[in-house]
Design an enzyme around this catalytic site. Structure first.
Site, PDB file in Angstrom:
ATOM      1  N   CYS A  67      85.349 -40.509 -20.664  1.00  9.85           N
ATOM      2  CA  CYS A  67      85.506 -38.915 -21.026  1.00  9.85           C
ATOM      3  C   CYS A  67      85.604 -38.798 -22.380  1.00  9.85           C
ATOM      4  CB  CYS A  67      86.941 -38.848 -20.272  1.00  9.85           C
ATOM      5  SG  CYS A  67      87.068 -37.160 -19.783  1.00  9.85           S
ATOM      6  N   HIS A  84      87.373 -41.090 -15.083  1.00 13.54           N
ATOM      7  CA  HIS A  84      88.419 -42.068 -15.408  1.00 13.54           C
ATOM      8  C   HIS A  84      88.382 -42.977 -14.427  1.00 13.54           C
ATOM      9  CE1 HIS A  84      90.524 -40.058 -18.845  1.00 13.54           C
ATOM     10  NE2 HIS A  84      89.770 -38.827 -18.268  1.00 13.54           N
ATOM     11  N   GLU A  89      89.798 -45.937 -14.718  1.00 15.93           N
ATOM     12  CA  GLU A  89      91.204 -46.730 -14.829  1.00 15.93           C
ATOM     13  C   GLU A  89      92.258 -46.098 -14.040  1.00 15.93           C
ATOM     14  OE1 GLU A  89      90.085 -44.463 -16.759  1.00 15.93           O
ATOM     15  OE2 GLU A  89      91.534 -43.147 -17.703  1.00 15.93           O
TER      16      GLU A  89
HETATM   17  N1  GLN Z   1      88.664 -32.870 -22.859  1.00 15.24           N
HETATM   18  C1  GLN Z   1      88.841 -33.705 -23.425  1.00 15.24           C
HETATM   19  C2  GLN Z   1      87.999 -33.765 -24.769  1.00 15.24           C
HETATM   20  O1  GLN Z   1      87.376 -32.842 -25.089  1.00 15.24           O
HETATM   21  C3  GLN Z   1      88.574 -35.208 -22.805  1.00 15.24           C
HETATM   22  C4  GLN Z   1      89.416 -35.160 -21.696  1.00 15.24           C
HETATM   23  C5  GLN Z   1      89.549 -36.541 -20.974  1.00 15.24           C
HETATM   24  O2  GLN Z   1      89.237 -37.442 -21.761  1.00 15.24           O
HETATM   25  N2  GLN Z   1      90.056 -36.700 -20.051  1.00 15.24           N
HETATM   26  O3  GLN Z   1      88.132 -34.825 -25.678  1.00 15.24           O
END
Ligand code: GLN
Length: 195
Positions: A77, A172, A174
């Protein structure tokens, strides 16, 4: 095998818990010296602007780039954003993976969702989908060069990529009890360390 988890901000504890359950030794990475004896690194989800700034002020940007030259790295992410070459905005990134990413493209926190995804690199990935948790996830706008799609939403949208020894997932793994992504990453680490 020693696996590092970048522990500047975000969901690093959850990765450490899974790796520990899988019998792997983990190291929390906060400084360049913590990279020394690692075989692979996970960059967790969180807030990519914060992770980028903290990495910059901890002197980790160049050491992380050098580490990634011959060691597997997996960005989750915010970690995917941090690894991308093009995110269309000005914040510190490692500039590694040949992908164009759009931050927060699935909407706000309240728009978080869980979806079955099909993962091509799991032996049972089509018959047995992976439940993926998306939280303010980035969208993969373009996958270029040697980067390859390894997982898609039911509508065909790519949500995970691999480029050589690097991997990035916009969701995610995890946060679910299914360890297949962690096991897959550990396999890459094992193969790379034998080369
Ligand atoms: N929206 C976050 C970003 O731009 C990422 C979100 C996440 O890691 N769940 O860094």
């Amino acid at each position: 095998m020693n696996i590092g988890v970048l522990a500047l901000q975000g969901a690093f504890i959850e990765h450490i818990a899974i790796l520990t359950k899988l019998g792997v030794k983990t190291i929390q990475v906060r400084l360049p010296k913590h990279l020394e004896r690692l075989d692979g690194l996970i960059i967790p989800g969180g807030e990519s602007t914060t992770i980028g700034k903290l990495a910059y002020f901890s002197g980790l940007m160049e050491p992380l780039k050098n580490f990634a030259l011959n060691k597997p790295v997996w960005g989750v992410c915010a970690g995917m954003i941090f690894m991308a070459k093009n995110i269309g905005s000005d914040q510190p990134t490692l500039n590694l993976m040949d992908i164009v990413v759009e931050r927060n493209a699935f909407g706000r926190q309240i728009d978080s969702f869980v979806s079955d995804i099909h993962v091509s690199v799991f032996s049972n990935g089509c018959k047995n989908p992976f439940k993926a948790v998306f939280i303010r996830a980035p969208r993969l706008i373009e996958i270029k060069g040697d980067a390859r799609i390894i997982a898609m939403l039911p509508n065909g949208e790519p949500v995970a990529v691999r480029e050589g020894i690097w991997m990035a997932t916009s969701f995610h793994p995890e946060l679910t009890a299914d360890n297949r992504f962690h096991e897959f990453f550990l396999e890459t680490v094992l193969i790379t360390s034998k080369k």
